[in-house]
Scaffold this motif. Sequence first.
Motif, PDB file in Angstrom:
ATOM      1  N   UNK A 252      15.921 -17.445 -22.618  1.00 63.28           N
ATOM      2  CA  UNK A 252      17.021 -18.219 -23.032  1.00 63.28           C
ATOM      3  C   UNK A 252      16.869 -19.360 -21.789  1.00 63.28           C
ATOM      4  N   UNK A 253      16.624 -20.632 -22.302  1.00 63.75           N
ATOM      5  CA  UNK A 253      16.759 -21.737 -21.597  1.00 63.75           C
ATOM      6  C   UNK A 253      17.947 -22.581 -21.792  1.00 63.75           C
ATOM      7  N   UNK A 254      18.003 -23.567 -20.918  1.00 62.54           N
ATOM      8  CA  UNK A 254      19.141 -24.600 -20.966  1.00 62.54           C
ATOM      9  C   UNK A 254      18.135 -25.857 -20.793  1.00 62.54           C
TER      10      UNK A 254
ATOM     11  N   UNK B 113      12.649 -16.146 -29.487  1.00 60.41           N
ATOM     12  CA  UNK B 113      12.150 -14.896 -29.470  1.00 60.41           C
ATOM     13  C   UNK B 113      10.800 -14.899 -29.783  1.00 60.41           C
ATOM     14  N   UNK B 114       9.918 -13.913 -29.052  1.00 60.73           N
ATOM     15  CA  UNK B 114       8.722 -14.000 -29.225  1.00 60.73           C
ATOM     16  C   UNK B 114       8.168 -12.709 -29.890  1.00 60.73           C
TER      17      UNK B 114
ATOM     18  N   UNK C  41       4.266  -5.240 -18.569  1.00 59.11           N
ATOM     19  CA  UNK C  41       4.964  -6.048 -19.447  1.00 59.11           C
ATOM     20  C   UNK C  41       5.701  -7.161 -18.510  1.00 59.11           C
ATOM     21  N   UNK C  42       6.350  -6.903 -17.578  1.00 61.86           N
ATOM     22  CA  UNK C  42       6.763  -7.858 -16.645  1.00 61.86           C
ATOM     23  C   UNK C  42       6.031  -8.971 -16.377  1.00 61.86           C
ATOM     24  N   UNK C  43       4.785  -8.430 -15.747  1.00 66.16           N
ATOM     25  CA  UNK C  43       3.829  -9.660 -15.253  1.00 66.16           C
ATOM     26  C   UNK C  43       3.183 -10.419 -16.319  1.00 66.16           C
TER      27      UNK C  43
ATOM     28  N   UNK D  50      16.044 -13.648 -19.556  1.00 66.57           N
ATOM     29  CA  UNK D  50      14.936 -12.910 -20.100  1.00 66.57           C
ATOM     30  C   UNK D  50      15.185 -11.566 -20.410  1.00 66.57           C
ATOM     31  N   UNK D  51      15.241 -11.281 -21.709  1.00 67.67           N
ATOM     32  CA  UNK D  51      15.194  -9.994 -22.283  1.00 67.67           C
ATOM     33  C   UNK D  51      13.819  -9.599 -22.436  1.00 67.67           C
ATOM     34  N   UNK D  52      13.359  -8.263 -22.006  1.00 66.87           N
ATOM     35  CA  UNK D  52      12.172  -8.014 -22.024  1.00 66.87           C
ATOM     36  C   UNK D  52      11.662  -7.670 -23.353  1.00 66.87           C
TER      37      UNK D  52
END
Length: 468
Positions: A105-107, A19-20, A65-67, A97-99
């Motif tokens: 979330x990575x594996x 979470x950022x 935001x997406x970019x 990705x939750x914006x």
Amino acid sequence: TLTIQTTEDDRRQLTVTIEVEESRVQKAMQVKARELSREIQLPGFRPGKAPYDVVVRRIGEDTLRGEAIEDLVQPVFEEALNQADLDPYAQPSLDDIQAKPLVLTFTVPLSPTVTLGTYRDHRQEVEVVAVTDEALQEALEHVQAHHQVIEAVDRPTAEGDVVTLSGSGRFVGPKPAAEGEAEATEAAEGASADEVLFDEERLDVLLDPQTLFVDTPFVANLVGLSVGDQKQFGFTFPDPYEPEPEHAGREATFDLTVLEVKKRELPPLDDELAKLDGRHETLDELREALRDDLTQEAENTQKERVIEEMVDRMMEDAQLVYPPAAVEAHLDDMVEDFKTRLTRSGWQFQDYLNLQGMTEQGLRDDFRENAERQLRRQLVLRQFILDEQLRVGAADLDIIIDQRLARFDNDALKDSLRNYYRSGQGFEAISGEVLSNKVYDRIRAIMSGEAPDLAELAALAAAEDEEE
């Protein structure tokens, strides 16, 4: 600025949720807005000078935001790896990705875990490598053949001649069923009654009954024929037939024409032959060198066999856990190696796939079972090396490099080869050979019950690490 949560599954995969803080995302959006303001035309503003809110109204907050998030993903992930002290074993994947708030979330594939069983209890006698007189004689005959003189002659064929033939040989009827099998197996039913043994327009053969279709009348049927003669004949291969077990008991027919007859003269086994070979002065020196070469070849063959047998033994009770990405990485290497070999043989990879009527994914699927088998064996052998504290040191490399260079007199060449073995592919090859020798020696010690205690090895390795 990062809140990190990790969860490991039962396949050595770590789910990493990051979470950022919103303030960091907003800062990234402002940076991205400045970049975009230099790329798009905004009425009333020079490139790069439009205020943030003007850029937002022009392209939309969600798009901006997406970019910005796209630019954040890689640095955020790398920062998370450092913060959580993670070392991926293979390529991680971005799963979600939750914006807002920004949650990634990575594996992350983790290094495999391998637990070996009771391999140290295994006992087995390793045969002493010996070169037979027959093998040495065969090697001398190869040297003779390398310096043979062949010339065309105008006479009928005789044993020892090299004869150019055209024609074919075919098996008659289906392959006989093996002992204990039903008379009409599916394989036998599907076999062609005229299965081709060979079919050639020009085929050079040495009329030697000891090497060409041994223990059959093939050579005898060709002796005495002249150029232009045609002959049809047949025979049944002995059963069993050691040279080619699949030929045993099968009837074959031949239709052959003699195109050319050439006599073959071999140099005598004497000191002159040794000089022709270029490295020796006497026949005894040549014999000794050939014996050394054969011994080295036999030792290498035995080393590979013993290592493979021990890996087989360890595979029986080894416990392995590895992430699916490890198999995919191994598949990547196999496919790349396959592409390289195709290119060297003059093929284009896509042309090969088109000819085979398959896709690259189909090729990967074909390779998958073998890739996983290879991976498992590599992991077991790697764990053996770690458990046995086997290491390659500078002194080990110096010894084998000096052995390799001993036969050269040119100092400049020696220096060049020494540099080659000290880096790059040369270093990988020589260090791999040293490690393989250490593995073989340790396996032999285990099989004979003379291997050093593992606890003592671990203590010694720890002491060496402290000194370093």
